[in-house]
Design a protein around this motif. Structure first.
Motif, PDB file in Angstrom:
ATOM      1  N   ARG A   1      51.377  35.942  44.630  1.00 46.24           N
ATOM      2  CA  ARG A   1      50.044  35.742  44.787  1.00 46.24           C
ATOM      3  C   ARG A   1      49.672  36.732  45.834  1.00 46.24           C
ATOM      4  N   THR A   2      50.013  37.898  45.881  1.00 51.52           N
ATOM      5  CA  THR A   2      49.254  39.233  46.637  1.00 51.52           C
ATOM      6  C   THR A   2      47.754  39.010  46.506  1.00 51.52           C
ATOM      7  N   GLY A   3      47.032  39.083  47.436  1.00 49.34           N
ATOM      8  CA  GLY A   3      45.523  38.934  47.362  1.00 49.34           C
ATOM      9  C   GLY A   3      44.837  37.567  47.195  1.00 49.34           C
ATOM     10  N   GLU A   4      46.125  36.598  47.303  1.00 52.41           N
ATOM     11  CA  GLU A   4      45.615  34.936  47.183  1.00 52.41           C
ATOM     12  C   GLU A   4      45.815  34.289  48.216  1.00 52.41           C
ATOM     13  N   ASN A   5      46.364  34.750  49.466  1.00 52.13           N
ATOM     14  CA  ASN A   5      47.041  34.236  50.513  1.00 52.13           C
ATOM     15  C   ASN A   5      45.375  33.624  51.271  1.00 52.13           C
ATOM     16  N   PRO A   6      45.274  32.262  51.417  1.00 47.43           N
ATOM     17  CA  PRO A   6      44.222  31.838  52.198  1.00 47.43           C
ATOM     18  C   PRO A   6      44.337  31.682  53.693  1.00 47.43           C
TER      19      PRO A   6
END
Length: 796
Positions: free
Chosen positions: A356-361
């Protein structure tokens, strides 16, 4: 004077230019030498991809018999895992079950897990029915047929005579529906759908942001699941290649025609509907982007990964991605069925964790070069995977292994602990030891990521696990009851014998000891002598639970529960098992009394010596492989078949391992002996089919008996470095190693280190039908061979 100044300035400029070039060159060399080009280049390496491997992957293996394998389309480590969910509550952990009605077609799933399900969210479902007759509480269908291939699923919704086809991008689910001719073809997006058995997993609330004739955007918020994690938000963007004739939203079963916005929660259904006229064009396609950041980012993923609504091209792209990763292990053998089991097993190891690289809120992290630090989720759980899956990654996916450890360390930096289980962006449920320690130490010992991982921070994370009791965190992080373990050398059992779920004082004491040994090895390699002595000493704590006078089945000496006052529960039945609520987690005292992989030498001594230990092992395996003595269906028993190596009888390990593979692994849907556990069962098979097995948290591999004439592992793709295992004269009868060579040099030991193969190697085995009286028994001078290392080797 002016000329001298000019010369001086010119010399300074030359020096600065040289220094800059030298610095850049050194940085480049460091990056190249590390062997890890994180994220940016993992899909662009030069590798001779083996076409046709997709045909050797059957994604349905493990979907029966409690395997709970996800069989829908996804990329390796992909964020999106799109597939249908049924109403079979007993077995729908991955959504799919062999029977039951299809309730939803959703975009997030896990694979091979037990416990309570997780995800099964953002459902998009086609039906044929007038809008005013549609019952949003009951529109499920039985299936008329189903077909699954790598990267592709096809099934029929019998109630509506609809054919559904699915494929996937990394963050996008791609749907293709073939409707019957109708003016009332509907596509329902239901945000309230979730896989739940009625416990913690549930939908909280959500919103439809916007609806048009060819796009729906929104968000769903969910909570719970196996890790009992907190709320997580999933954004979606569903785009269609055909304009609808109408649209609507709904809440609590009430449909509002023409509505473009809707919010709701409190367990009431919420979503949107598009109506299509399929009287002329029966095929409707939809790309559904998924994001944890925003709906706009979900749209961007969908548009980037599926730019032209080309289903066949998208399907080929996911096949290409899988064949690129599967090509990193190449096997040569005659049995197509065995090859299918092998590559299907290898495939399952890469379904999770989710990249989820780039998808960590929650935070953004970057390395010294300004590149995103990898972010992985769905460690479900390291307790399952640290023994075999993660060691396998160090061989055929070293870049990925490094990225996973970087993610674990980054989680530590922002959350306070590395996880053992993590899903939905929350740490959750440590089933035993702090097993992220094993992954970190193993990479350091194997010299992977030496110039990419922040080793100072990594070691700090290990010491946090080893020294700070996470009592305020409960089961979710660190080592529970660490204070007892440090002060009295074990975790005491309650006098009433029952424990809360996953408390398990005996198995935790054993696992903490193994964790400490890995920390000790890393400390030794880092030249931290005091820490090495400290954790090596603490790694012997498992002995404090050994009770020498307990006898069962003619075997003497067992790990037993011990009370706070120092006395043992001598009446404990060593074959008793009760899930996660006894002193032994998901196992028996008999099983755990063999589970000391870091100090087998001392275990043999406490068991009465080599002869008594051999009889103990013989008894263990005489009751089959799914018993209270030994259970291949669960991870604590994974290593036990290799214990004969430590008494100079490797051939007995060979007999047991081959018998397990023959009896409990096949190419049927029920072809694995229990939960696949995020690919743990698959990686166990892969190692043994190649003829080697790792000691987790160390740099050691044991040599067993290959099932293929040759296996070649691509250790590195830049440059290409390989490790081959050749089995000469291998046949159904010739299963015993007669002699061995590594890179042409005679090899008498039944084990080797990672450093022996890291620069490229060939392990060549001569096979025969009789047990060798010399190989694995004596060295070239006739002296007993050196057995695999144990902690106690350093104590003599």
């Amino acid at each position: 004077m002016i000329r001298r100044k000019r010369k001086r300035i010119f010399a300074i400029l030359l020096f600065l230019i040289f220094a800059l070039v030298f610095s850049l060159k050194i940085n480049f060399i460091i990056e190249w030498y590390s062997g890890v080009i994180s994220n940016l280049f993992t899909d662009n390496y030069e590798l001779d991809v083996l076409k046709g491997l997709a045909d050797l992957v059957d994604p349905t293996i493990g979907t029966e018999n409690g395997g709970h394998v996800f069989n829908g389309p996804c990329h390796p480590y992909g964020l999106v895992k799109v597939g249908f969910d049924t109403n079979n509550l007993h077995d729908f952990h991955a959504g799919y079950t062999v029977d039951g009605r299809i309730m939803g077609i959703t975009h997030l799933h896990v694979s091979g897990t037990g416990g309570e399900p997780k995800y099964g969210v953002i459902s998009q479902y086609p039906v044929v029915m007038p809008l005013d007759e549609l019952n949003l509480h009951s529109y499920s269908s039985v299936r008329s047929f189903e077909k699954f291939e790598l990267g592709y699923a096809k099934f029929g919704l019998k109630s509506y005579d609809i054919m559904v086809e699915l494929t996937a991008g990394r963050r996008t689910g791609f749907h293709r529906y073939t409707f019957p001719p109708s003016h009332n073809a509907q596509v329902i997006v239901d945000l309230s759908h979730i896989l739940t058995q009625g416990y913690g997993s549930r939908w909280i609330n959500g919103a439809i942001y916007s609806v048009s004739y060819n796009q729906i955007k929104g968000i769903g918020q969910y909570t719970g699941g196996w890790n009992n994690g907190g709320p997580y938000k999933v954004y979606f963007c569903s785009q269609f290649d055909t304009n609808a004739t109408g649209f609507a939203t709904f809440w609590d079963g009430t449909i509002t025609n023409g509505s473009t916005y809707q919010v709701g929660g409190n367990d009431f259904s919420l979503g949107a509907i598009l109506t299509f006229d399929t009287s002329r064009n029966p095929v409707i396609q939809s790309r559904v982007g998924i994001s944890f950041i925003s709906a706009d980012q979900a749209c961007k993923s969908a548009e980037t990964e599926v730019p032209d609504f080309d289903f066949n091209a998208t399907q080929q792209s996911v096949v290409d991605a899988w064949e690129r990763e599967l090509s990193r292990i190449r096997i040569d053998g005659e049995s197509t069925d065995l090859q299918k089991i092998f590559y299907s097993s290898l495939y399952r190891t890469m379904i999770m964790p989710s990249d989820r690289t780039g998808e960590n809120p929650n935070w953004s992290s970057f390395d010294n070069y300004g590149r995103p630090i990898p972010n992985y989720d769905d460690f479900y759980a390291l307790w399952d995977t640290f023994r075999t899956t993660n060691p396998l990654f160090t061989l055929f996916q070293p870049e990925r292994a490094v990225d996973i450890v970087r993610s674990l360390i980054d989680i530590y930096e922002h959350v306070g602990y590395m996880p053992d289980g993590r899903s939905g962006m929350y740490n959750g449920i440590t089933q035993g030891g702090s097993n992220a320690d094993m992954l970190v130490a193993e990479l350091y010992l194997k010299k992977l990521g030496m110039y990419t991982i922040n080793w100072k921070l990594a070691y700090e994370a290990l010491l946090k696990d080893a020294e700070v009791d996470p009592w305020e965190q409960g089961l979710y992080e660190g080592r529970l009851f660490l204070s007892n373990y440090k002060e009295i050398g074990y975790i005491p059992s309650p006098v009433h014998r029952r424990t809360a779920y996953a408390i398990n004082p005996c198995s935790r004491t054993l696992e903490y000891s193994a964790n400490d040994y890995s920390i000790a090895l890393m400390a030794k390699a880092m030249k931290k002598h005091d820490d090495y002595v400290k954790y090596k000493t603490r790694a012997r704590n498992w002995e404090n639970l050994w009770y020498s006078n307990k006898t069962s089945q003619g075997v003497k000496g067992f790990i037993l529960p011990r009370f706070l006052d120092g006395t043992f529960d001598t009446e404990w039945e060593v074959l008793h098992k009760n899930g996660g609520e006894t002193p032994f987690y998901e196992g028996t005292s008999w099983e755990y009394s063999l589970d000391v992989p870091h100090d087998v030498k001392r275990l043999i001594s406490l068991s009465g010596g080599p002869d008594a230990f051999e009889k103990r092992l013989d008894k263990t395996f005489s009751y089959g492989y799914l018993s209270s003595f030994y259970n291949i269906g669960n991870e604590p028993s994974f290593f036990h078949a290799c214990l004969y190596h430590f008494i100079g009888k490797q051939y007995k390990s060979v007999d047991v391992i081959r018998d397990i593979l023959k009896k409990h692994f096949n190419s049927d849907r029920g072809g694995i002996p229990g939960n696949d556990d995020s690919g743990a069962m698959g990686s166990w098979f892969v190692f043994h089919a190649m003829g080697i097995f790792p000691l987790a948290g160390q740099d050691i591999y044991l040599i067993n008996s290959p099932h293929f004439n040759q296996s070649t592992i691509i250790l590195s793709v830049s440059p290409i470095i390989t490790f081959s295992i050749k089995a000469n004269n291998l046949s159904d009868d010739n299963i015993y190693v007669q002699s061995a060579k590594i890179n042409g040099n005679e090899w008498h030991k039944t084990w080797f280190r990672h450093s022996d193969i890291a620069s490229g190697a060939v392990l060549e085995l001569e096979m025969g039908n009789k047990v060798s009286k010399t190989w694995g028994v004596v060295d070239v001078d006739g002296n007993p061979i050196e057995y695999p290392p144990s902690l106690s080797d350093d104590l003599e």
